[in-house]
Design an enzyme around this catalytic site. Sequence first.
Site, mmCIF file in Angstrom:
data_model
loop_
_atom_site.group_PDB
_atom_site.id
_atom_site.type_symbol
_atom_site.label_atom_id
_atom_site.label_comp_id
_atom_site.label_asym_id
_atom_site.label_seq_id
_atom_site.Cartn_x
_atom_site.Cartn_y
_atom_site.Cartn_z
ATOM 1 C CB CYS A 38 35.357 53.333 -50.955
ATOM 2 S SG CYS A 38 34.790 54.990 -51.133
ATOM 3 C CB CYS A 90 42.395 50.685 -55.263
ATOM 4 S SG CYS A 90 42.793 49.734 -53.606
#
Length: 249
Positions: free
Chosen positions: A232, A207
Amino acid sequence: MASSSQEQVSQLIQETEGLTIDQTFALLVSRYPSEVTFSSSFSFEDQVISHQILENHFPISIFTLDTGRLFPETYSVWSRTNEAYNTRIKAYYPNNEQLEDFVHNTGPNSFYESPQNRKDCCHIRKVEPLKRALAGNAVWITGLRAEHSQGRSDLPKFEWDEGNQLIKFHPLLYWTTQEVMAFIKQHNIPYNKLHDKGFISIGCAPCTRAIQPGEDFRAGRWWWEDASKKECGLHVSESPAPVAPELVK
């Protein structure tokens, strides 16, 4: 937010005005003994804070979240930090049953397929372990800096985290990247070599990518998603949304 929580945050903001980071740490551990903790991802910023804690022997616990998808370079700086400061930074891991169900149902790289899959992955690998790591603490020290994203430009150094029911302290909030790098060099602090390759915000390997000249600090995180949604859940003050029921036993 309860008034007592507001009062604590306001009082800390006032009392620490003009204090150095070390002086603020000393105040916090005196007021909240054995209840101050620091979460490190071994970024530039986090290495500066770890140095301040460990070099000065502050009784502040340090932990990291091992998602299972970190870069080899991250594990390397973790190991070098332990060796340099003669410490053992504690790791928290994802719940194995939730993670096994998630990967079984969606696949190992499903976070690329939809925003919800990515959020579920982050919740299992990071948010839930973080809540366990923070349990029982009164103060959570972070490496957030205002330069990292527009959403952080108005943060105060102290704030109340409603979801985790504690005070958050961002000691490097107004430091520039140049100031952080200069401190690292001056004190010969171990750091993640990916920073030398254009990686600014370093998370899980699938990511994270290096950023290009002129790109935003957060462009290298979840680059396939809308730029306005690049968080996140670790630093969202409200309680995070639960993972889809079918992914949890």
